[in-house]
Design an enzyme around this catalytic site. Structure first.
Site, PDB file in Angstrom:
ATOM      1  N   ARG A 293       6.433  -1.620  -6.871  1.00 45.67           N
ATOM      2  CA  ARG A 293       6.878  -0.274  -6.503  1.00 45.67           C
ATOM      3  C   ARG A 293       7.895   0.242  -7.522  1.00 45.67           C
ATOM      4  O   ARG A 293       8.744  -0.528  -8.019  1.00 45.67           O
ATOM      5  CB  ARG A 293       7.516  -0.343  -5.108  1.00 45.67           C
ATOM      6  CG  ARG A 293       7.861   1.001  -4.491  1.00 45.67           C
ATOM      7  CD  ARG A 293       6.648   1.813  -4.175  1.00 45.67           C
ATOM      8  NE  ARG A 293       6.937   2.890  -3.230  1.00 45.67           N
ATOM      9  CZ  ARG A 293       6.107   3.904  -3.022  1.00 45.67           C
ATOM     10  NH1 ARG A 293       4.961   3.998  -3.664  1.00 45.67           N
ATOM     11  NH2 ARG A 293       6.402   4.844  -2.142  1.00 45.67           N
TER      12      ARG A 293
ATOM     13  N   THR B 192      -3.787   8.552  -5.606  1.00 42.44           N
ATOM     14  CA  THR B 192      -3.762   7.108  -5.317  1.00 42.44           C
ATOM     15  C   THR B 192      -5.167   6.521  -5.292  1.00 42.44           C
ATOM     16  O   THR B 192      -6.155   7.246  -5.164  1.00 42.44           O
ATOM     17  CB  THR B 192      -3.003   6.827  -3.997  1.00 42.44           C
ATOM     18  OG1 THR B 192      -1.737   7.469  -4.055  1.00 42.44           O
ATOM     19  CG2 THR B 192      -2.773   5.352  -3.737  1.00 42.44           C
TER      20      THR B 192
ATOM     21  N   GLU C 203       1.523   8.610  -7.085  1.00 37.38           N
ATOM     22  CA  GLU C 203       1.937   9.473  -5.964  1.00 37.38           C
ATOM     23  C   GLU C 203       1.060  10.715  -5.863  1.00 37.38           C
ATOM     24  O   GLU C 203      -0.063  10.626  -5.478  1.00 37.38           O
ATOM     25  CB  GLU C 203       3.423   9.838  -6.033  1.00 37.38           C
ATOM     26  CG  GLU C 203       4.095   9.915  -4.667  1.00 37.38           C
ATOM     27  CD  GLU C 203       3.559  10.996  -3.708  1.00 37.38           C
ATOM     28  OE1 GLU C 203       3.239  10.665  -2.556  1.00 37.38           O
ATOM     29  OE2 GLU C 203       3.487  12.163  -4.109  1.00 37.38           O
TER      30      GLU C 203
ATOM     31  N   ASP D 133       8.830  10.111  -2.356  1.00 37.67           N
ATOM     32  CA  ASP D 133       8.626   9.328  -1.124  1.00 37.67           C
ATOM     33  C   ASP D 133       9.953   8.918  -0.473  1.00 37.67           C
ATOM     34  O   ASP D 133       9.961   8.336   0.607  1.00 37.67           O
ATOM     35  CB  ASP D 133       7.796   8.067  -1.408  1.00 37.67           C
ATOM     36  CG  ASP D 133       6.301   8.352  -1.352  1.00 37.67           C
ATOM     37  OD1 ASP D 133       5.916   9.476  -0.968  1.00 37.67           O
ATOM     38  OD2 ASP D 133       5.508   7.457  -1.689  1.00 37.67           O
TER      39      ASP D 133
ATOM     40  N   SER E  13       3.374   3.991   2.060  1.00 32.36           N
ATOM     41  CA  SER E  13       2.406   3.757   3.141  1.00 32.36           C
ATOM     42  C   SER E  13       1.245   2.902   2.657  1.00 32.36           C
ATOM     43  O   SER E  13       0.295   2.665   3.400  1.00 32.36           O
ATOM     44  CB  SER E  13       1.842   5.085   3.640  1.00 32.36           C
ATOM     45  OG  SER E  13       2.862   5.894   4.133  1.00 32.36           O
TER      46      SER E  13
ATOM     47  N   GLY F 176      -1.747   8.933   1.259  1.00 35.36           N
ATOM     48  CA  GLY F 176      -0.367   9.196   1.683  1.00 35.36           C
ATOM     49  C   GLY F 176      -0.088   8.493   3.009  1.00 35.36           C
ATOM     50  O   GLY F 176      -0.566   7.381   3.240  1.00 35.36           O
TER      51      GLY F 176
HETATM   52  N1  GLU Z   1       3.043   7.811  -2.553  1.00 33.50           N
HETATM   53  C1  GLU Z   1       2.249   7.391  -1.449  1.00 33.50           C
HETATM   54  C2  GLU Z   1       2.748   6.082  -0.889  1.00 33.50           C
HETATM   55  O1  GLU Z   1       3.201   5.251  -1.618  1.00 33.50           O
HETATM   56  C3  GLU Z   1       0.822   7.263  -1.788  1.00 33.50           C
HETATM   57  C4  GLU Z   1       0.219   8.589  -2.029  1.00 33.50           C
HETATM   58  C5  GLU Z   1      -1.237   8.683  -1.705  1.00 33.50           C
HETATM   59  O2  GLU Z   1      -1.804   7.809  -1.102  1.00 33.50           O
HETATM   60  O3  GLU Z   1      -1.855   9.633  -2.069  1.00 33.50           O
HETATM   61  O4  GLU Z   1       2.675   5.888   0.275  1.00 33.50           O
END
Ligand code: GLU
Length: 548
Positions: free
Chosen positions: A94, A369, A389, A409, A433, A455
């Site tokens: 991360r 993602t 992201e 986030d 997530s 997301g």
């Molecule tokens: N930034 C999101 C996360 O880490 C992921 C974004 C996405 O799945 O489009 O949860």
């Protein structure tokens, strides 16, 4: 004899249905959101590489082919199952917040968080990328083939050119910000128009970057020319200058953590631990649902229960979760049978519950993602979700790749009892997530491997697929294809044009505020049943699954 007939049958089946198939257990299998990336992974496995080698090669290919979604300018989480050692490791790549970050950078004059795109676009939300450090640590632990050789297929593609996919073309066309960044405009546009679908794209800057990293590993990324180009791009962004320094990059280290595992009915579900909320939320939701009988004869009723369980779980997430290195919340206290049973008792089968989450500054559902799953012929397994992201991340490019906007986030203001542990701080990881998941049966054999982009809805897509397979007794393909549903603020979201009216009416009658939306999952994974692997690549993302 029977085996070869079976193989011919399945080969035929593959040709007919490219995003799904079944194959014998000692074969290898790859499922990603881009056909050429799947093929690159397949070739590595065919050459005797293992799942980890395939992960590295596929991820480099996805960076080039699906640049809007993931890459070395971002981060990710990898769950890796080492068959011989019968051991699961969770790798946390991360992004971290730069050491100069302050929450005030993301607040307006009244002290309220700026809108999503005011935060996300430009330099200020770029986190220190984590993907490459993670891949290096994981490849040192598990890789069989030479690190350098795993870059060759993508170096060639980048040098000789590849075709712009329809997903990439549409993403460029839809994006309102990309052309404001000269480097990105030069790469993704031609004569002020988005590069056309199927037009050839070459990326000489990325070719050079790959060559450096193939020789110097992550040191060649976190120090030297590439690091300097990242810092320059962020600190000179045409929109919102950012804060990453050379020291931030030099000091970045991905982490190995214990995966989070828990029981659901007779299965063991393992997924991403904090700083992702993924595993925690999945286990909470399933733990609450275990108090009910779910079955394929009452899918409508079950969806209501899943949504209600999710509401409680998202609330806990907002209340308690954050980077585990910055808070000492004992998350297991919120996963006990006793705790989850108490929540289950509060859920009515007859009406929508009152406990809605009141979130003011969250209105955006990202479509970026990527998730991919691999099993090699030795039985090693990789489940990896990787991200910059938002679609095209910060929109800033350095050395041929896009930089993330992962700091969006974070939360920037405590709201009552919410968000305390996810407020941005120097060197902290934002809560995610992402939910790369591996499920074991009661004999500790792998039953299923899954994950998705989407997301905060990632959690709901993965929960849906698990329940569809375990409780609704669907095959993995049917489970993935089953319409998605999620929650957002006080509303529930259902996948546009996919649900029968009967479902909508049922949910409306229970008092839900129902909104139809494109819920664009990318559930790429497989299920093992007896001696067969059933694979699937989500059609919603044009994925491709391949095997030998
Ligand atoms: N930034 C999101 C996360 O880490 C992921 C974004 C996405 O799945 O489009 O949860």
């Amino acid at each position: 004899m029977f085996k070869s007939i079976l193989k011919i049958f399945f080969l035929f089946f593959l040709i007919l249905a490219k995003n799904t198939f079944a194959v014998e257990k000692n074969s290898f299998f790859v499922s990603t959101s881009h056909p050429a990336a799947s093929k690159i992974g397949g070739n590595i496995l065919a050459k005797g590489g293992n799942a980890m080698d395939a992960v590295l090669a596929i991820q480099m290919a996805l960076n080039l082919l699906e640049p809007e979604s993931s890459g070395i300018g971002g981060g990710g989480f990898l769950l890796y199952y080492d068959k011989k050692k019968n051991h699961l490791t969770f790798y946390d790549g991360r992004e971290t917040a730069p050491s100069k970050i302050k929450k005030e950078f993301f607040l307006d004059n009244e002290g309220n968080p700026l809108s999503f795109f005011d935060i996300a676009v430009g330099g200020s939300a770029v986190g220190v990328p984590g993907l490459l450090s993670m891949l290096e640590i994981a490849h040192n632990d598990h890789g069989l083939l030479n690190w350098k050789d795993l870059f060759t297929p993508t170096i060639k593609l980048s040098e000789n050119g590849f075709k712009v996919s329809s997903k990439l073309h549409k993403a460029i066309e839809k994006d309102k910000y990309l052309y404001l960044f000269p480097e990105s405009k030069k790469y993704f546009y031609k004569n002020n128009r988005p590069k056309k679908k199927l037009s050839m794209l070459k990326n000489s800057n990325f070719t050079e970057t790959l060559k450096i990293i193939s020789l110097e590993k992550s040191k060649g990324f976190y120090q030297g020319k590439i690091a300097e180009s990242i810092v320059y791009a962020v600190q000179n962004s045409p929109i919102k200058r950012g804060y990453i320094s050379l020291n931030d990059l030099k000091n970045y280290k991905a982490k190995k953590r214990e995966p989070i595992c828990g029981k659901y009915r007779e299965y063991k579900i393992c997924s991403a631990a904090p700083p992702s909320a993924g595993g925690f939320s999945i286990l909470q939701i399933l733990g609450i649902l275990e108090e009910f009988d779910l079955s394929k004869d009452q899918i409508k009723e079950d969806i209501h229960l899943i949504l209600e369980a999710a509401k409680y779980s998202y609330n806990d997430r907002y209340k308690y979760l954050g980077d585990p290195d910055f808070s000492n919340i004992e998350i297991n206290n919120f996963l006990t049978k006793k705790y989850l049973r108490q929540i289950a008792k509060r859920i009515s089968t007859k009406k929508r519950g009152g406990s809605n989450i009141k979130i003011n500054n969250e209105s955006f559902i990202p479509t970026s993602t990527t998730h991919f799953s691999v099993i090699d012929s030795y039985g090693n397994i990789a489940s990896i979700t990787s991200s910059i992201e938002n679609t095209f991340g910060s929109r800033l490019m350095a050395s041929g790749f896009l930089l993330n906007n992962q700091l969006s986030d974070f939360n920037f203001k405590i709201d009552g009892d919410l968000f305390k542990n996810n407020i941005v701080e120097p060197k902290k990881r934002p809560l995610s997530s992402m939910s790369p998941t591996i499920i074991f049966d009661k004999n500790n054999n792998v039953k299923m491997v899954i994950g998705s982009p989407g997301g905060k809805s990632i959690i709901m897509y993965v929960v849906k697929t698990i329940i569809a397979v375990i409780d609704w007794k669907m095959g993995i393909e049917e489970a993935v294809n089953f319409p998605n549903f999620s929650i957002h603020k006080e509303k529930i979201l259902i996948e546009k044009n996919k649900f029968d009216d009967e479902y909508k009416k049922y949910l409306l009658n229970l008092g839900h505020l129902v909104v139809e939306k494109e819920l664009n999952s990318g559930l790429n994974g497989f299920e093992i049943k007896g001696n067969l692997i059933f694979g699937v690549a989500d059609k919603r993302r044009n994925g491709l699954a391949i095997y030998n």
